[in-house]
Write an enzyme that holds these catalytic residues in place. Structure first.
Site, PDB file in Angstrom:
ATOM      1  N   LYS A  12      -6.768  -7.512  -2.900  1.00  0.00           N
ATOM      2  CA  LYS A  12      -7.503  -7.461  -1.980  1.00  0.00           C
ATOM      3  C   LYS A  12      -6.731  -5.937  -1.080  1.00  0.00           C
ATOM      4  CE  LYS A  12      -6.932  -7.463   2.592  1.00  0.00           C
ATOM      5  NZ  LYS A  12      -7.159  -6.129   3.068  1.00  0.00           N
TER       6      LYS A  12
ATOM      7  N   ARG B  48       4.822  14.732   2.378  1.00  0.00           N
ATOM      8  CA  ARG B  48       3.772  14.024   1.084  1.00  0.00           C
ATOM      9  C   ARG B  48       2.992  12.909   1.812  1.00  0.00           C
ATOM     10  NH1 ARG B  48       4.453  10.342  -2.868  1.00  0.00           N
ATOM     11  NH2 ARG B  48       6.425   9.500  -1.814  1.00  0.00           N
TER      12      ARG B  48
ATOM     13  N   GLU C 105       8.909   2.960  12.517  1.00  0.00           N
ATOM     14  CA  GLU C 105       8.307   3.675  11.224  1.00  0.00           C
ATOM     15  C   GLU C 105       7.291   4.900  12.059  1.00  0.00           C
ATOM     16  OE1 GLU C 105       5.996   1.757   8.752  1.00  0.00           O
ATOM     17  OE2 GLU C 105       6.995   2.759   6.919  1.00  0.00           O
TER      18      GLU C 105
HETATM   19  P1  NAD Z   1      -0.869  -3.442   6.624  1.00  0.00           P
HETATM   20  O1  NAD Z   1       0.346  -4.273   7.783  1.00  0.00           O
HETATM   21  O2  NAD Z   1      -1.653  -2.919   7.697  1.00  0.00           O
HETATM   22  O3  NAD Z   1      -2.035  -3.838   6.065  1.00  0.00           O
HETATM   23  C1  NAD Z   1      -1.839  -3.697   4.614  1.00  0.00           C
HETATM   24  C2  NAD Z   1      -2.821  -4.795   3.924  1.00  0.00           C
HETATM   25  O4  NAD Z   1      -2.098  -6.083   4.490  1.00  0.00           O
HETATM   26  C3  NAD Z   1      -4.429  -4.426   3.661  1.00  0.00           C
HETATM   27  O5  NAD Z   1      -5.009  -4.990   2.926  1.00  0.00           O
HETATM   28  C4  NAD Z   1      -4.476  -5.286   4.776  1.00  0.00           C
HETATM   29  O6  NAD Z   1      -5.754  -5.364   5.514  1.00  0.00           O
HETATM   30  C5  NAD Z   1      -3.847  -6.508   5.003  1.00  0.00           C
HETATM   31  N1  NAD Z   1      -3.267  -7.259   5.610  1.00  0.00           N
HETATM   32  C6  NAD Z   1      -3.227  -7.102   7.418  1.00  0.00           C
HETATM   33  N2  NAD Z   1      -3.269  -8.049   8.483  1.00  0.00           N
HETATM   34  C7  NAD Z   1      -3.415  -8.755   7.205  1.00  0.00           C
HETATM   35  C8  NAD Z   1      -3.164 -10.239   7.464  1.00  0.00           C
HETATM   36  N3  NAD Z   1      -3.035 -10.098   8.550  1.00  0.00           N
HETATM   37  N4  NAD Z   1      -3.530 -10.825   7.039  1.00  0.00           N
HETATM   38  C9  NAD Z   1      -3.675 -10.547   5.307  1.00  0.00           C
HETATM   39  N5  NAD Z   1      -3.458  -9.403   5.093  1.00  0.00           N
HETATM   40  C10 NAD Z   1      -3.168  -8.604   6.314  1.00  0.00           C
HETATM   41  O7  NAD Z   1      -0.166  -1.770   6.483  1.00  0.00           O
HETATM   42  P2  NAD Z   1      -0.942  -0.399   6.400  1.00  0.00           P
HETATM   43  O8  NAD Z   1      -1.687   0.202   7.488  1.00  0.00           O
HETATM   44  O9  NAD Z   1      -2.200  -0.618   5.223  1.00  0.00           O
HETATM   45  O10 NAD Z   1      -0.162   0.252   5.668  1.00  0.00           O
HETATM   46  C11 NAD Z   1       1.145   0.901   5.768  1.00  0.00           C
HETATM   47  C12 NAD Z   1       2.528  -0.061   5.440  1.00  0.00           C
HETATM   48  O11 NAD Z   1       2.528  -0.318   4.745  1.00  0.00           O
HETATM   49  C13 NAD Z   1       3.231   0.513   6.360  1.00  0.00           C
HETATM   50  O12 NAD Z   1       4.039   0.201   7.184  1.00  0.00           O
HETATM   51  C14 NAD Z   1       4.347   0.887   5.074  1.00  0.00           C
HETATM   52  O13 NAD Z   1       5.495   1.290   5.106  1.00  0.00           O
HETATM   53  C15 NAD Z   1       3.969   0.172   4.487  1.00  0.00           C
HETATM   54  N6  NAD Z   1       4.273   0.862   2.388  1.00  0.00           N
HETATM   55  C16 NAD Z   1       5.079  -0.276   1.524  1.00  0.00           C
HETATM   56  C17 NAD Z   1       5.343   0.297   0.751  1.00  0.00           C
HETATM   57  C18 NAD Z   1       6.319   0.109  -0.029  1.00  0.00           C
HETATM   58  O14 NAD Z   1       6.434  -0.470  -1.120  1.00  0.00           O
HETATM   59  N7  NAD Z   1       7.917  -0.996   0.594  1.00  0.00           N
HETATM   60  C19 NAD Z   1       4.525   0.976  -0.106  1.00  0.00           C
HETATM   61  C20 NAD Z   1       3.476   1.685   1.419  1.00  0.00           C
HETATM   62  C21 NAD Z   1       3.220   1.288   2.148  1.00  0.00           C
END
Ligand code: NAD
Length: 495
Positions: free
Chosen positions: A191, A295, A398
């Site tokens: 997803k 970046r 963050e």
């Molecule tokens: P997010 O948590 O809002 O969403 C991530 C994913 O989860 C998306 O696909 C979203 O649709 C899904 N999602 C959201 N709520 C959900 C729920 N209740 N149930 C199931 N799926 C759900 O994060 P984002 O804004 O897409 O990404 C940014 C975040 O990701 C930042 O906090 C960043 O640090 C983190 N990140 C971490 C890594 C790592 O490897 N540690 C890498 C990239 C990004």
């Protein structure tokens, strides 16, 4: 005039590419419609609509898991060499199609085209690395210490997996999960984030071309993530949840996964310290800061979040960094002269604006930036703040945007204490020319990863992941495939 012709040509290539990107769900080897409203995907650099795609319902999510569960045993029984060769073909196809992927990521996510190209390289390496690891899944065999029998330890695929990815690295976050899962012999439902689903749809078409059998990889795009995901996570056929995203969503998913004691991998948020010692090579530190902070317009979990600089060099570091920041060229990343793209949405810009206002209200000094340009596009000017106070929100949260906040320290102990004063523990960056001090910092800063005199550490051959509330498990490296394997022990008594 030639510029006009050139930009018209670029546009028609983009239109042709967007027309080729699938707009349906991919379930059991078929492209199918969802049952909900369409998802509108936009370009954050211009606000224009790129494409409308299908929106999965709860029933579509269940159908995708049905397909993954049906294909699980035959994929697990497929020889590792064949699984490896499919992944290797996917790697080769990605090299052939790299311009499509880079262009699409820039369009839907906003990153400059050179960075999108780097992501194609980085994301592709997971396909190559795990094609190599697929044939090296091994076990152990040996006598019991008492001599009463033989112990056999094998590794089995965990079973059907649910993979949830974020918007900031649309290709690499998908390959970092799909490649080890397939290498281990697991089937998956993927997803992608609703803001950037197009890259995953184009990638699954590539996997189909590489020979991935029906049901092994299924993709559901939805803007009802919670409603569609909850029944999948609650389904006893699911054996593994791998999530990359924010800590707040990760916590909620861990709670859901607990109901079935599901295996989880969680790659969550970060709040990386970037520590510059008095003995650092300042040019190296500034170059590292440009990468670690700007970046992807600061939208990386590994982004430097807290600049902790020795008081004796803080002013000079701030001056040199500001000069470099002022050279950034903002704009739509599809233009190759641009090296600073938009944020992903206007809401992200609102958040950055409020973090900067909060830091200024707490006494920070603005060295550059701090403004929100007129639209179109979700832009915020690259910003450097000095004298950020410890009680500013950006020290705890963050930032996920192009803002440097500098604080100072006097002693090594103070630098360690400031670095560790967070619930996160993904990565830390340290700049020093003193090797002994560097080693001390590596041992003392409580993170899953460290960069010593560098602002970029990611590598498919290395274990990526955090400690504390930055997550559980590791992706990439020798460790990555074990997230998708279960250890099985058998005792064969002596006869
Ligand atoms: P997010 O948590 O809002 O969403 C991530 C994913 O989860 C998306 O696909 C979203 O649709 C899904 N999602 C959201 N709520 C959900 C729920 N209740 N149930 C199931 N799926 C759900 O994060 P984002 O804004 O897409 O990404 C940014 C975040 O990701 C930042 O906090 C960043 O640090 C983190 N990140 C971490 C890594 C790592 O490897 N540690 C890498 C990239 C990004």
């Amino acid at each position: 005039m030639s510029a006009v012709i050139e930009s018209a040509a670029v546009r028609s290539t983009e239109v042709e590419l967007l027309a080729r990107v699938p707009d349906q769900l991919y379930i059991d080897g078929q492209w199918v419609n969802g049952t909900g409203d369409l998802i509108v995907v936009t370009d954050p650099a211009t606000g224009r609509v790129l494409k409308q795609i299908q929106n999965a319902s709860v029933a579509d999510g269940t159908r995708a898991l049905d397909a993954a569960a049906r294909a699980a045993s035959s994929w697990a029984a497929t020889p590792a060499r064949i699984r490896a060769e499919i992944l290797r073909r996917a790697f080769d196809l990605l090299q052939e199609r790299r311009d499509d992927f880079a262009t699409l990521m820039t369009l839907e996510m906003g990153k400059p085209i050179a960075e999108a190209n780097s992501e194609v390289s980085y994301g592709g390496e997971f396909l190559r690395w795990f094609s190599e690891e697929a044939v090296r899944i091994s076990g152990r065999y040996g006598p019991t210490p008492e001599g009463t029998g033989t112990m056999v330890v094998t590794q089995r695929p965990v079973g059907p997996c649910y993979l949830i990815t974020p918007w900031n690295f649309p290709l690499a976050m998908a390959t970092r999960k799909i490649a080890p899962a397939l290498a281990a012999g697991c089937t998956v439902v993927v997803k992608p984030a609703e803001l950037t689903p197009l890259t995953t749809l184009l990638f699954v078409q590539l996997l189909e071309d590489a020979g991935v059998p029906a049901g092994v990889v299924n993709v559901i795009t939805t803007n009802q993530s919670q409603a569609v995901s909850a029944p999948i996570i609650a389904d006893p056929r699911l054996r593994k949840l791998s999530f990359t995203g924010s800590t707040v969503v990760g916590r909620a998913l861990i709670a859901q996964a607990a109901q079935n004691v599901l295996r989880t991998s969680m790659e969550l948020g970060g709040n990386a310290p970037f520590v510059v010692f008095a003995d650092a090579d300042l040019e190296k530190a500034v170059t590292g800061a440009m990468i670690a902070k700007f970046r992807n317009t600061g939208q990386a979990c590994t982004a430097a979040n807290r600049f902790i600089v020795h008081a004796s060099v803080a002013e000079e570091f701030g001056r040199r960094l500001t000069a470099r920041v002022n050279e950034l060229v903002p704009g739509p990343g599809i233009d190759p002269t641009v090296n600073f793209g938009p944020l992903v949405t206007d809401a992200a810009v609102d958040n950055i604006e409020s973090l900067v206002q909060d830091a200024l209200a707490h006494g920070a000094t603005l060295l550059t930036g701090g403004t929100r340009p007129e639209g179109p596009g979700s832009f915020y000017t690259p910003t450097v703040l000095a004298n950020v106070s410890a009680d500013s929100r950006m020290v705890r949260e963050e930032i996920f945007g192009p803002v440097v906040g500098i604080r100072t320290f006097e002693t090594d102990e103070e630098a360690i204490e400031m670095s560790n004063d967070t619930e996160y523990g993904l990565i830390g960056y340290v700049f020093t020319t003193d090797i002994a001090r560097g080693h001390r910092m590596i041992d003392s800063i409580d993170t899953g990863m460290m960069g010593l005199n560098t602002g970029l550490v990611s590598n498919a051959a290395a274990p990526f992941g955090g400690v504390k509330q930055s997550g559980l498990g590791r992706e990439g490296g020798l460790e990555g495939i074990h997230e998708y394997l279960s250890t099985k022990y058998t005792l064969i008594p002596a006869v």
